[in-house]
Design a protein around this motif. Structure first.
Motif, PDB file in Angstrom:
ATOM      1  N   PHE A 246      -6.371   1.791  13.084  1.00 54.88           N
ATOM      2  CA  PHE A 246      -6.782   1.280  12.082  1.00 54.88           C
ATOM      3  C   PHE A 246      -7.550   1.507  11.125  1.00 54.88           C
ATOM      4  CE2 PHE A 246      -2.463   0.813  13.183  1.00 54.88           C
ATOM      5  CZ  PHE A 246      -1.674   0.181  11.627  1.00 54.88           C
ATOM      6  N   GLU A 247      -8.899   1.548  12.305  1.00 54.82           N
ATOM      7  CA  GLU A 247     -10.429   1.343  11.266  1.00 54.82           C
ATOM      8  C   GLU A 247     -10.342   2.853  10.628  1.00 54.82           C
ATOM      9  OE1 GLU A 247     -10.474   3.746  15.185  1.00 54.82           O
ATOM     10  OE2 GLU A 247     -10.262   1.755  14.971  1.00 54.82           O
ATOM     11  N   MET A 248      -9.926   3.884  11.003  1.00 54.55           N
ATOM     12  CA  MET A 248      -9.473   4.466  10.044  1.00 54.55           C
ATOM     13  C   MET A 248      -9.743   4.719   8.619  1.00 54.55           C
ATOM     14  SD  MET A 248      -8.207   7.928  12.538  1.00 54.55           S
ATOM     15  CE  MET A 248      -9.130   9.516  11.754  1.00 54.55           C
ATOM     16  N   PHE A 249      -8.077   3.416   8.532  1.00 54.13           N
ATOM     17  CA  PHE A 249      -7.190   3.082   7.072  1.00 54.13           C
ATOM     18  C   PHE A 249      -7.722   2.428   6.296  1.00 54.13           C
ATOM     19  CE2 PHE A 249      -4.051   4.493  10.125  1.00 54.13           C
ATOM     20  CZ  PHE A 249      -3.121   5.294   8.625  1.00 54.13           C
ATOM     21  N   ARG A 250      -9.203   1.925   6.972  1.00 51.69           N
ATOM     22  CA  ARG A 250     -10.192   1.207   6.509  1.00 51.69           C
ATOM     23  C   ARG A 250     -11.033   1.627   6.139  1.00 51.69           C
ATOM     24  NH1 ARG A 250      -9.243  -2.611  10.713  1.00 51.69           N
ATOM     25  NH2 ARG A 250     -11.040  -1.793  12.297  1.00 51.69           N
ATOM     26  N   ASN A 251     -11.073   2.855   6.029  1.00 52.06           N
ATOM     27  CA  ASN A 251     -12.323   3.989   5.297  1.00 52.06           C
ATOM     28  C   ASN A 251     -11.464   4.501   3.685  1.00 52.06           C
ATOM     29  OD1 ASN A 251     -13.263   6.404   4.161  1.00 52.06           O
ATOM     30  ND2 ASN A 251     -13.997   6.735   6.615  1.00 52.06           N
ATOM     31  N   ARG A 252     -12.141   4.394   3.073  1.00 51.11           N
ATOM     32  CA  ARG A 252     -11.519   4.013   1.815  1.00 51.11           C
ATOM     33  C   ARG A 252     -11.552   5.942   1.091  1.00 51.11           C
ATOM     34  NH1 ARG A 252     -14.825   4.195  -4.307  1.00 51.11           N
ATOM     35  NH2 ARG A 252     -12.639   4.354  -5.369  1.00 51.11           N
ATOM     36  N   SER A 253     -12.213   6.841   1.243  1.00 49.19           N
ATOM     37  CA  SER A 253     -11.423   8.084   1.341  1.00 49.19           C
ATOM     38  C   SER A 253     -10.755   8.618   2.201  1.00 49.19           C
ATOM     39  CB  SER A 253     -13.034   8.658   1.229  1.00 49.19           C
ATOM     40  OG  SER A 253     -12.672  10.050   1.418  1.00 49.19           O
ATOM     41  N   LEU A 254     -10.428   8.204   3.265  1.00 44.96           N
ATOM     42  CA  LEU A 254      -9.296   8.726   4.320  1.00 44.96           C
ATOM     43  C   LEU A 254      -8.089   8.361   3.650  1.00 44.96           C
ATOM     44  CD1 LEU A 254     -10.726   8.751   8.577  1.00 44.96           C
ATOM     45  CD2 LEU A 254     -10.009  10.677   6.972  1.00 44.96           C
ATOM     46  N   ALA A 255      -8.105   6.590   3.923  1.00 42.98           N
ATOM     47  CA  ALA A 255      -7.178   6.151   2.831  1.00 42.98           C
ATOM     48  C   ALA A 255      -6.569   6.851   1.569  1.00 42.98           C
ATOM     49  CB  ALA A 255      -7.242   4.377   3.040  1.00 42.98           C
ATOM     50  N   ALA A 256      -7.434   6.445   0.855  1.00 48.46           N
ATOM     51  CA  ALA A 256      -6.798   7.422  -0.620  1.00 48.46           C
ATOM     52  C   ALA A 256      -6.048   9.161   0.342  1.00 48.46           C
ATOM     53  CB  ALA A 256      -7.342   7.796  -1.141  1.00 48.46           C
ATOM     54  N   LEU A 257      -6.487   9.863   0.652  1.00 48.71           N
ATOM     55  CA  LEU A 257      -6.153  11.143   1.351  1.00 48.71           C
ATOM     56  C   LEU A 257      -4.713  11.224   2.588  1.00 48.71           C
ATOM     57  CD1 LEU A 257      -9.458  13.260   2.847  1.00 48.71           C
ATOM     58  CD2 LEU A 257      -8.631  13.468   0.770  1.00 48.71           C
ATOM     59  N   PHE A 258      -4.479   9.817   3.691  1.00 47.80           N
ATOM     60  CA  PHE A 258      -3.394   9.382   3.591  1.00 47.80           C
ATOM     61  C   PHE A 258      -2.163   9.727   3.365  1.00 47.80           C
ATOM     62  CE2 PHE A 258      -5.859   8.498   7.744  1.00 47.80           C
ATOM     63  CZ  PHE A 258      -5.903   9.529   8.668  1.00 47.80           C
ATOM     64  N   MET A 259      -2.801   9.170   2.530  1.00 49.16           N
ATOM     65  CA  MET A 259      -1.525   8.258   0.945  1.00 49.16           C
ATOM     66  C   MET A 259      -1.368   9.529   0.355  1.00 49.16           C
ATOM     67  SD  MET A 259       0.441   5.533   0.083  1.00 49.16           S
ATOM     68  CE  MET A 259       1.024   5.374  -1.340  1.00 49.16           C
ATOM     69  N   LEU A 260      -2.090  10.551  -0.398  1.00 49.13           N
ATOM     70  CA  LEU A 260      -1.997  11.106  -0.986  1.00 49.13           C
ATOM     71  C   LEU A 260      -0.797  12.576  -0.325  1.00 49.13           C
ATOM     72  CD1 LEU A 260      -4.815  13.153  -3.227  1.00 49.13           C
ATOM     73  CD2 LEU A 260      -2.937  12.405  -4.017  1.00 49.13           C
ATOM     74  N   SER A 261      -1.730  12.506   1.203  1.00 44.10           N
ATOM     75  CA  SER A 261      -0.356  13.369   2.119  1.00 44.10           C
ATOM     76  C   SER A 261       0.871  12.719   2.008  1.00 44.10           C
ATOM     77  CB  SER A 261      -1.407  13.251   3.520  1.00 44.10           C
ATOM     78  OG  SER A 261      -0.716  13.741   4.291  1.00 44.10           O
ATOM     79  N   LEU A 262       1.085  11.611   2.106  1.00 46.13           N
ATOM     80  CA  LEU A 262       2.454  10.663   2.363  1.00 46.13           C
ATOM     81  C   LEU A 262       2.597  11.270   1.145  1.00 46.13           C
ATOM     82  CD1 LEU A 262       4.111   8.191   4.193  1.00 46.13           C
ATOM     83  CD2 LEU A 262       3.816   7.454   1.884  1.00 46.13           C
ATOM     84  N   LEU A 386      -2.923  13.138   9.098  1.00 42.48           N
ATOM     85  CA  LEU A 386      -3.097  13.720   8.054  1.00 42.48           C
ATOM     86  C   LEU A 386      -1.483  14.403   8.131  1.00 42.48           C
ATOM     87  CD1 LEU A 386      -4.297  13.923   5.506  1.00 42.48           C
ATOM     88  CD2 LEU A 386      -4.700  15.885   5.860  1.00 42.48           C
ATOM     89  N   GLN A 387      -1.594  15.443   9.235  1.00 41.22           N
ATOM     90  CA  GLN A 387      -0.333  16.040   9.289  1.00 41.22           C
ATOM     91  C   GLN A 387       0.915  15.032   9.603  1.00 41.22           C
ATOM     92  OE1 GLN A 387      -0.321  19.261   8.874  1.00 41.22           O
ATOM     93  NE2 GLN A 387      -2.400  18.994   9.042  1.00 41.22           N
ATOM     94  N   SER A 388       0.852  13.819  10.126  1.00 45.53           N
ATOM     95  CA  SER A 388       2.110  13.052  10.853  1.00 45.53           C
ATOM     96  C   SER A 388       2.212  12.227   9.566  1.00 45.53           C
ATOM     97  CB  SER A 388       1.335  11.286  11.666  1.00 45.53           C
ATOM     98  OG  SER A 388       0.839  12.591  13.169  1.00 45.53           O
ATOM     99  N   VAL A 389       1.704  11.259   8.565  1.00 47.68           N
ATOM    100  CA  VAL A 389       2.043  11.556   7.602  1.00 47.68           C
ATOM    101  C   VAL A 389       1.798  11.991   6.557  1.00 47.68           C
ATOM    102  CG1 VAL A 389       0.737  10.005   5.097  1.00 47.68           C
ATOM    103  CG2 VAL A 389      -0.822   9.375   7.764  1.00 47.68           C
ATOM    104  N   ARG A 390       2.069  13.302   6.215  1.00 42.00           N
ATOM    105  CA  ARG A 390       2.507  14.514   5.980  1.00 42.00           C
ATOM    106  C   ARG A 390       4.004  13.871   6.052  1.00 42.00           C
ATOM    107  NH1 ARG A 390       0.181  19.809   5.019  1.00 42.00           N
ATOM    108  NH2 ARG A 390       2.071  20.049   6.939  1.00 42.00           N
ATOM    109  N   MET A 391       4.407  13.620   7.702  1.00 42.88           N
ATOM    110  CA  MET A 391       6.054  14.264   7.842  1.00 42.88           C
ATOM    111  C   MET A 391       6.347  12.808   7.837  1.00 42.88           C
ATOM    112  SD  MET A 391       4.928  16.655  12.017  1.00 42.88           S
ATOM    113  CE  MET A 391       4.800  18.230  11.260  1.00 42.88           C
ATOM    114  N   ILE A 392       5.633  12.106   7.835  1.00 44.18           N
ATOM    115  CA  ILE A 392       6.144  10.854   7.464  1.00 44.18           C
ATOM    116  C   ILE A 392       6.564  11.035   5.684  1.00 44.18           C
ATOM    117  CG2 ILE A 392       6.485   8.371   6.858  1.00 44.18           C
ATOM    118  CD1 ILE A 392       4.552   8.171   9.501  1.00 44.18           C
ATOM    119  N   GLY A 393       6.676  11.436   5.225  1.00 41.05           N
ATOM    120  CA  GLY A 393       6.545  11.765   3.538  1.00 41.05           C
ATOM    121  C   GLY A 393       7.970  12.650   3.768  1.00 41.05           C
TER     122      GLY A 393
END
Length: 508
Positions: A246-262, A386-393
């Motif tokens: 979850f420390e990766m989700f605290r990175n603002r850039s990574l969190a925004a990219l994960f949400m976009l991938s979803l 990133l791929q996991s989040v896209r698959m969840i989406g």
């Protein structure tokens, strides 16, 4: 790279041929209620396995996992082709998803292992994009051709020769590269179990809600899903080797990219799995013609990726490509929502081209941006997440859009059949196989003729209901694409670095 190209082709061919063949598969196996599950069972198991093997690849190297994933994926493809019922197909697709998750979590992370310089990597990824494009170019048409002339089972057996080629190349030539020293590793099996329970219960809730209503059992299922997700968050924050760091989700850039991938995954899978149903069931096209119309969508994903690789290093801000891609996706969804049987072919092709180019501008950049932001030590898990989040989406997209399509289609058929003798034929009409399977359609028309009723009018009413139902599902995907376009503002400016970052890999 040739071995990885064949791996990419196998995954791409599977996605495109199954989407084209799915309406015919459902018509033969007689299970429209499980239509979305053919996609979501694959995605659900992929979501769980991607981060597990992404993390294991960082420690042990990715070569052995790529080899294992090819074997599992190819074997599961054979089981899919041998399925005798929709339930068996769903189970085989779930096993195939395990192999697919291993592939996505390891094979795609091999590219930055081999080419740490992001500019060099973008040039080499053109080769991967070309393989993806070849597979996408032939996939829909091949799926339609095989379904029409050799039966739908043959679309799964196509993976056997491609899998054999990829296995030979990877076994002979892919080097073993480790990003981290392998000490004593404790796999996060409780985290994997919580992910499976949380996402599985959420998927069940979305699928069953229209049929069962918001009664006590459904509320309990929803509550179970929420509690499981909260337990997952609590556990992952305390686990020494978390499946989802979850420390990766605290990175603002990574969190925004994960949400976009979803959000992008939601839109992409909704289009890939329901536009073929619209073309075959709603517009009455045969599988081969539907495959030809879908081909520009998937081919232009590759064209967009290649164009993106040439442009993204030359423009002032790489983030502009995300805006351009999502704008094209919005226009594509808008066109599909207003697409009808009398829409000109060139206009349908234009909508497919815009959707493909949009995905080609967005998906490679999300991966490269995440790899740049995460650093070498988290490269594998960042790519995998990133791929996991896209698959969840994608899982949510196919499940929610599938629920909408089923609800509106059955509602439309009931409205057309109510108040007449046709109500007795509702059970036949509520399954869209009557719109796709020509033999079932012929039998239905003959039975209606013997009963002295106008079967053609009822079939036309069912087709219109299906068109409206798919339009409502794609309209939801359009809304998600608009949200994604607005969300790009939250991605901090990304600068693509030159040279190799520290923490050199160990191994061969």
């Amino acid at each position: 790279m040739l071995g990885l190209c064949f791996v990419t082709m196998m995954v791409a061919v599977d996605q495109t041929v199954v989407g084209t063949a799915l309406p015919t598969i459902v018509a033969e196996l007689n299970g429209f209620e499980l239509y979305a599950w053919v996609a979501t069972s694959y995605l659900l198991t992929s979501v769980i396995t991607v981060p597990i093997f992404g993390r294991l690849g960082d420690y042990y190297g990715r070569r052995k996992f790529v080899i294992a994933s090819i074997i599992v994926f190819t074997g599961a493809s054979v089981l899919c082709g041998m399925s005798q019922s929709m339930f068996q197909l769903v189970l085989a697709r779930a096993l195939q998803g395990v192999g697919g998750g291993m592939l996505v979590g390891t094979a795609f992370a091999c590219i930055p292992d081999l080419f740490p310089d992001s500019h060099v990597r973008l040039r080499w990824q053109v080769l991967l994009s070309a393989a993806f494009g070849i597979a996408n170019a032939v996939g829909p048409s091949l799926g339609g051709f095989l379904t029409q002339y050799a039966g739908w089972r043959s679309v799964f057996f196509v993976n056997v020769p491609i899998g054999s080629l990829s296995l030979w190349f990877v076994w002979r030539h892919l080097p073993l590269i480790r990003q981290m020293q392998a000490g004593k590793i404790r796999l996060d099996w409780p985290g994997a179990l919580l992910v499976a329970l949380g996402l599985g219960s959420l998927q069940l809730f979305v699928e069953l809600l229209p049929a069962h209503g918001l009664g006590a059992p459904m509320l309990l299922l929803c509550l179970f899903s929420v509690v499981t997700v909260l337990a997952l968050i609590w556990w992952e924050k305390r686990c020494p080797e978390p499946l989802l760091p979850f420390e990766m989700f605290r990175n603002r850039s990574l969190a925004a990219l994960f949400m976009l991938s979803l959000l992008v995954g939601f839109v992409m899978f909704a289009i890939l799995f329901y536009v073929p149903l619209l073309l075959q069931g709603g517009f009455g096209l045969n599988p081969q013609d539907a495959g030809l119309l879908i081909t520009p969508l998937v081919v232009c994903i590759t064209v967009g990726s290649i164009t993106n690789a040439r442009l993204v290093t030359r423009i002032p801000s790489p983030n502009y490509m995300l805006y351009a891609g999502l704008l094209l996706m919005i226009l594509s969804c808008l066109g599909i929502v207003f697409m009808h049987q009398d829409t000109a072919i060139w206009l349908m092709v234009l909508y497919m081209i815009m959707g493909g180019l949009g995905l080609g501008f967005v998906m490679p950049n999300l991966t490269v941006f995440a790899q740049e932001t995460a650093g070498r030590s988290h490269l594998g898990i960042a790519t995998a997440l990133l791929q996991s989040v896209r698959m969840i989406g994608g899982m949510l997209g196919t499940a929610i859009v599938g629920t909408l399509v089923t609800h509106y289609y059955i509602g439309g058929v009931r409205a057309a059949a109510s108040g007449s003798q046709a109500a007795a034929w509702f059970k036949t009409l509520e399954d869209p196989q009557v719109l796709v399977n020509l033999s079932v359609q012929h039998d239905f028309l003959q039975q209606m003729q013997h009963a002295g009723m106008n079967g053609a009018a009822l079939l036309e009413a069912a087709r219109q209901s299906l068109v409206g139902a798919v339009h409502s599902g794609v309209a939801l995907a359009l809304l998600v694409a608009i949200i994604a376009f607005i969300w790009v503002r939250r991605v901090p400016p990304v600068r693509l670095s030159r040279g190799v970052k520290p923490s050199a890999p160990v191994g061969e």
